[in-house]
Design a protein around this motif. Structure first.
Motif, PDB file in Angstrom:
ATOM      1  N   ILE A 158      91.645  65.046  39.833  1.00 11.60           N
ATOM      2  CA  ILE A 158      90.270  65.458  40.544  1.00 11.60           C
ATOM      3  C   ILE A 158      90.755  65.884  42.164  1.00 11.60           C
ATOM      4  CG2 ILE A 158      88.161  64.391  41.895  1.00 11.60           C
ATOM      5  CD1 ILE A 158      88.097  64.432  38.752  1.00 11.60           C
ATOM      6  N   GLY A 159      90.105  66.768  42.616  1.00 13.47           N
ATOM      7  CA  GLY A 159      90.271  67.207  43.924  1.00 13.47           C
ATOM      8  C   GLY A 159      91.258  68.529  43.920  1.00 13.47           C
ATOM      9  N   LYS A 160      91.869  68.695  42.719  1.00 13.32           N
ATOM     10  CA  LYS A 160      92.936  69.854  42.666  1.00 13.32           C
ATOM     11  C   LYS A 160      92.419  71.198  42.149  1.00 13.32           C
ATOM     12  CE  LYS A 160      96.803  66.705  42.487  1.00 13.32           C
ATOM     13  NZ  LYS A 160      96.242  65.574  42.310  1.00 13.32           N
ATOM     14  N   ASN A 161      91.061  71.294  41.718  1.00 11.59           N
ATOM     15  CA  ASN A 161      90.578  72.339  41.326  1.00 11.59           C
ATOM     16  C   ASN A 161      91.083  72.799  39.899  1.00 11.59           C
ATOM     17  OD1 ASN A 161      88.586  74.216  41.891  1.00 11.59           O
ATOM     18  ND2 ASN A 161      89.654  75.189  43.645  1.00 11.59           N
ATOM     19  N   ILE A 214      84.793  61.103  35.345  1.00 10.33           N
ATOM     20  CA  ILE A 214      85.333  62.346  36.296  1.00 10.33           C
ATOM     21  C   ILE A 214      84.136  62.421  37.192  1.00 10.33           C
ATOM     22  CG2 ILE A 214      84.774  64.813  36.125  1.00 10.33           C
ATOM     23  CD1 ILE A 214      86.253  64.723  33.223  1.00 10.33           C
ATOM     24  N   SER A 252      84.735  62.187  41.248  1.00 11.36           N
ATOM     25  CA  SER A 252      84.424  63.320  42.016  1.00 11.36           C
ATOM     26  C   SER A 252      83.184  63.178  43.123  1.00 11.36           C
ATOM     27  CB  SER A 252      83.644  64.316  41.133  1.00 11.36           C
ATOM     28  OG  SER A 252      84.437  64.613  40.136  1.00 11.36           O
ATOM     29  N   ALA A 265      84.037  65.850  45.383  1.00 12.65           N
ATOM     30  CA  ALA A 265      84.691  67.321  44.732  1.00 12.65           C
ATOM     31  C   ALA A 265      83.495  67.510  43.587  1.00 12.65           C
ATOM     32  CB  ALA A 265      85.857  67.156  44.045  1.00 12.65           C
ATOM     33  N   ASN A 266      83.287  68.851  43.370  1.00 12.60           N
ATOM     34  CA  ASN A 266      82.494  69.093  42.185  1.00 12.60           C
ATOM     35  C   ASN A 266      83.632  69.580  40.921  1.00 12.60           C
ATOM     36  OD1 ASN A 266      79.851  68.785  42.355  1.00 12.60           O
ATOM     37  ND2 ASN A 266      79.628  70.321  44.047  1.00 12.60           N
ATOM     38  N   THR A 267      83.810  68.550  40.004  1.00 17.95           N
ATOM     39  CA  THR A 267      84.744  69.208  39.083  1.00 17.95           C
ATOM     40  C   THR A 267      84.263  70.074  37.852  1.00 17.95           C
ATOM     41  OG1 THR A 267      86.040  66.995  39.592  1.00 17.95           O
ATOM     42  CG2 THR A 267      86.475  68.140  37.510  1.00 17.95           C
ATOM     43  N   GLU A 268      84.854  71.075  37.640  1.00 18.95           N
ATOM     44  CA  GLU A 268      84.448  72.013  36.481  1.00 18.95           C
ATOM     45  C   GLU A 268      84.860  71.620  35.328  1.00 18.95           C
ATOM     46  OE1 GLU A 268      82.926  75.968  38.793  1.00 18.95           O
ATOM     47  OE2 GLU A 268      84.957  76.022  37.838  1.00 18.95           O
ATOM     48  N   ILE A 269      84.442  71.582  34.322  1.00 18.31           N
ATOM     49  CA  ILE A 269      84.862  71.197  33.012  1.00 18.31           C
ATOM     50  C   ILE A 269      84.499  72.185  31.909  1.00 18.31           C
ATOM     51  CG2 ILE A 269      85.019  68.683  33.482  1.00 18.31           C
ATOM     52  CD1 ILE A 269      82.648  68.865  31.129  1.00 18.31           C
ATOM     53  N   ILE A 294      79.922  66.648  38.488  1.00 14.34           N
ATOM     54  CA  ILE A 294      80.446  67.418  37.301  1.00 14.34           C
ATOM     55  C   ILE A 294      79.763  68.636  36.940  1.00 14.34           C
ATOM     56  CG2 ILE A 294      79.514  65.480  35.568  1.00 14.34           C
ATOM     57  CD1 ILE A 294      81.979  65.946  34.003  1.00 14.34           C
TER      58      ILE A 294
END
Ligand code: PLP
Length: 228
Positions: free
Chosen positions: A89-92, A107, A111, A116-120, A153
């Motif tokens: 998380i937080g690493k793009n 997640i 996030s 963060a907004n985590t793309e999956i 997410i």
């Protein structure tokens, strides 16, 4: 063959196949799957122009992420244990293998905590092979509904691994099926955090079929780095 020879050859074949089926080569993202590969070889691929890298083990990904320039894009493509989410998380990093609610919740939780907004990507087990992770196509809509209710997410597409078979028609059917789902979701859904931008399918032995069936994210290891 050197990594740069293999990389150039692959790029040129991707171009040929894309143009052959009326697609723009620049729409197709190439992820160099660097699992088990050392930093020096990755550096060689970077020198050829590679900037997307995929790993299937979190620890290996994080080590390489730390060691290499920060302008690269990293992809977690392998099965993901819930207790390993915190390292990503937080690493793009784009996570390709989200396939269960427990993982979504972890997640989302981490996030939100870090802002963060985590793309999956949601991994779909189209062929139903028991050895493959991924949710069943029948559960996909409910799963997207579930994710849509979470904060932090964002689904940006779908991923699948083709069945382990020499039957090229079967592989093509699997890719075509996921493409159809991708388009249907794109057309039907209006949730802000469900976006269909990436269709991650195609590996060394089936990437040409994947391009013909609409993939815009290839995950290729062997053809770039050689046999593992
Ligand atoms: C290893 C791996 C790849 C790349 O496989 P190659 O056959 O070496 O191209 C692609 N996707 C996933 C999920 C993998 O684990």
């Amino acid at each position: 063959m050197s990594i740069s020879d293999r990389y150039e050859k692959l790029k040129s074949e991707i171009n040929t196949v894309a143009i052959g089926c009326g697609r723009k080569p620049e729409d197709i993202n190439l992820i160099a799957v660097s699992k088990t590969v050392g930093i020096e070889q990755i550096q060689e691929a970077i020198n050829c122009g590679a900037f997307h890298f995929g790993e299937n083990r979190v620890q290996e990904l994080v080590e390489k992420f730390e060691a290499l320039p920060k302008n690269l894009h990293w992809h977690q493509i392998g099965r993901l244990q819930t207790n390993k989410v915190k390292y990503l998380i937080g690493k793009n990093i784009l996570i390709h293998s989200v396939d269960r609610e427990e993982l979504v919740l972890e997640i989302a939780r981490l996030s939100q905590k870090t802002g963060a907004n985590t793309e999956i990507l949601v991994q779909v087990n189209v062929s139903g092979e028991e050895t493959k992770t991924g949710i069943s196509p029948e559960s996909l809509d409910d799963f997207l509904d579930f994710i849509a209710k979470q904060n932090g997410i964002i689904v940006v597409g779908l991923m699948t691994i083709a069945p382990n078979t020499d039957d090229l028609d079967e592989i093509r059917r699997v890719f075509a099926f996921l493409r159809k789902k991708y388009i249907d979701i794109q057309n039907k859904r209006i949730d802000n955090n469900i976006q269909m931008k990436y269709l991650s399918m195609g590996m060394s032995h089936d990437y040409k079929i994947a391009i013909e069936e609409g993939s815009n994210m290839l995950r290729i290891g062997t053809l770039i780095f050689g046999e593992r």
